[in-house]
Motif scaffolding. Structure first.
Motif, mmCIF file in Angstrom:
data_model
loop_
_atom_site.group_PDB
_atom_site.id
_atom_site.type_symbol
_atom_site.label_atom_id
_atom_site.label_comp_id
_atom_site.label_asym_id
_atom_site.label_seq_id
_atom_site.Cartn_x
_atom_site.Cartn_y
_atom_site.Cartn_z
ATOM 1 N N LYS A 63 8.341 4.725 9.298
ATOM 2 C CA LYS A 63 8.514 4.715 7.968
ATOM 3 C C LYS A 63 8.882 2.944 8.695
ATOM 4 O O LYS A 63 10.661 2.849 9.390
ATOM 5 C CB LYS A 63 10.610 5.568 7.214
ATOM 6 C CG LYS A 63 9.981 4.661 6.019
ATOM 7 C CD LYS A 63 11.688 5.803 5.262
ATOM 8 C CE LYS A 63 11.724 5.618 4.261
ATOM 9 N NZ LYS A 63 12.476 4.402 4.088
ATOM 10 N N LEU A 64 8.600 2.251 7.923
ATOM 11 C CA LEU A 64 8.906 0.565 7.501
ATOM 12 C C LEU A 64 9.123 0.208 6.543
ATOM 13 O O LEU A 64 7.993 0.499 5.357
ATOM 14 C CB LEU A 64 7.661 -0.121 8.520
ATOM 15 C CG LEU A 64 7.367 -0.937 9.142
ATOM 16 C CD1 LEU A 64 8.302 -1.489 10.165
ATOM 17 C CD2 LEU A 64 6.020 -1.893 8.949
ATOM 18 N N ASP A 65 10.139 -0.677 6.581
ATOM 19 C CA ASP A 65 11.161 -0.470 4.832
ATOM 20 C C ASP A 65 10.563 -2.562 5.473
ATOM 21 O O ASP A 65 10.807 -3.077 5.893
ATOM 22 C CB ASP A 65 12.694 -0.627 4.524
ATOM 23 C CG ASP A 65 12.651 1.252 5.297
ATOM 24 O OD1 ASP A 65 11.980 1.453 4.430
ATOM 25 O OD2 ASP A 65 13.866 1.218 5.403
ATOM 26 N N LEU A 66 9.700 -2.901 4.070
ATOM 27 C CA LEU A 66 9.460 -4.056 4.262
ATOM 28 C C LEU A 66 10.161 -4.599 3.102
ATOM 29 O O LEU A 66 10.556 -4.124 2.491
ATOM 30 C CB LEU A 66 7.826 -4.721 3.712
ATOM 31 C CG LEU A 66 7.045 -3.902 5.211
ATOM 32 C CD1 LEU A 66 5.497 -3.747 5.240
ATOM 33 C CD2 LEU A 66 7.449 -4.904 6.866
ATOM 34 N N GLN A 67 10.671 -6.317 2.837
ATOM 35 C CA GLN A 67 10.409 -6.496 2.155
ATOM 36 C C GLN A 67 10.097 -8.259 1.093
ATOM 37 O O GLN A 67 9.547 -8.987 2.312
ATOM 38 C CB GLN A 67 12.525 -6.942 2.094
ATOM 39 C CG GLN A 67 12.819 -7.513 1.394
ATOM 40 C CD GLN A 67 14.706 -7.393 1.220
ATOM 41 O OE1 GLN A 67 15.008 -8.177 2.036
ATOM 42 N NE2 GLN A 67 15.139 -7.392 0.283
ATOM 43 N N LEU A 68 10.475 -8.390 0.372
ATOM 44 C CA LEU A 68 9.732 -9.581 -0.183
ATOM 45 C C LEU A 68 10.237 -10.414 -0.689
ATOM 46 O O LEU A 68 11.878 -10.189 -1.010
ATOM 47 C CB LEU A 68 8.436 -9.165 -1.449
ATOM 48 C CG LEU A 68 7.178 -9.012 -1.269
ATOM 49 C CD1 LEU A 68 7.251 -6.793 -1.380
ATOM 50 C CD2 LEU A 68 6.378 -9.461 -2.510
ATOM 51 N N PRO A 69 10.393 -12.434 -1.000
ATOM 52 C CA PRO A 69 11.222 -13.018 -0.844
ATOM 53 C C PRO A 69 12.319 -12.654 -2.056
ATOM 54 O O PRO A 69 13.214 -12.451 -2.739
ATOM 55 C CB PRO A 69 10.339 -13.903 -1.675
ATOM 56 C CG PRO A 69 9.537 -14.048 -0.225
ATOM 57 C CD PRO A 69 8.913 -12.773 -0.524
#
Length: 127
Positions: free
Chosen positions: A43-49
């Motif tokens: 599970k990889l949590d990624l964030q946008l600006p």
């Protein structure tokens, strides 16, 4: 009541390939990465600006998407960008196929589609 979209969850077939695509090609920031041995899943949590997030999951032996992009359910995921042309050119330089840029007949805004490594339809939409 609702204040925005917190995250979208995506299940991929090749975790390393999709992780590289979303972090290096699309430039999303990694918030957290977990391996869950009991599920044999990352599970990889990624964030946008803007603070919205994508959860990237790997699960073994998941079925492919039934069709592109008109399967029942989530049709596509759209990313807001300043310049569709600039982002499309950057994606093409990275080897990502991008459809011709179109104009939304209702808003006059430019948009185009491309796909992630599992052929999930993604959209660039000019703000």
């Amino acid at each position: 009541m609702l204040k925005g979209i917190h995250h979208a969850a995506i299940i991929c077939s090749d975790y390393a390939v999709s992780k590289r695509f979303y972090t290096e090609t699309l430039g999303l920031a990694v918030l957290a990465e977990h391996y869950r041995a009991e599920r044999d899943s990352y599970k990889l949590d990624l964030q946008l600006p803007d603070g919205s997030q994508i959860e990237l999951f790997s699960f073994p032996d998941r079925p492919p998407r039934p069709s592109y992009p008109e399967a029942r359910g989530l049709r596509h995921l759209a990313f807001r960008v300043d310049s569709v042309e600039a982002v499309a050119a950057r994606l093409q330089a990275a080897g990502v196929a991008v459809e011709p840029i179109r104009e939304d007949e209702y808003t006059g805004k430019k948009f185009t589609f491309f796909a992630d490594p599992d052929a999930l339809p993604l959209e660039l939409y000019e703000q």
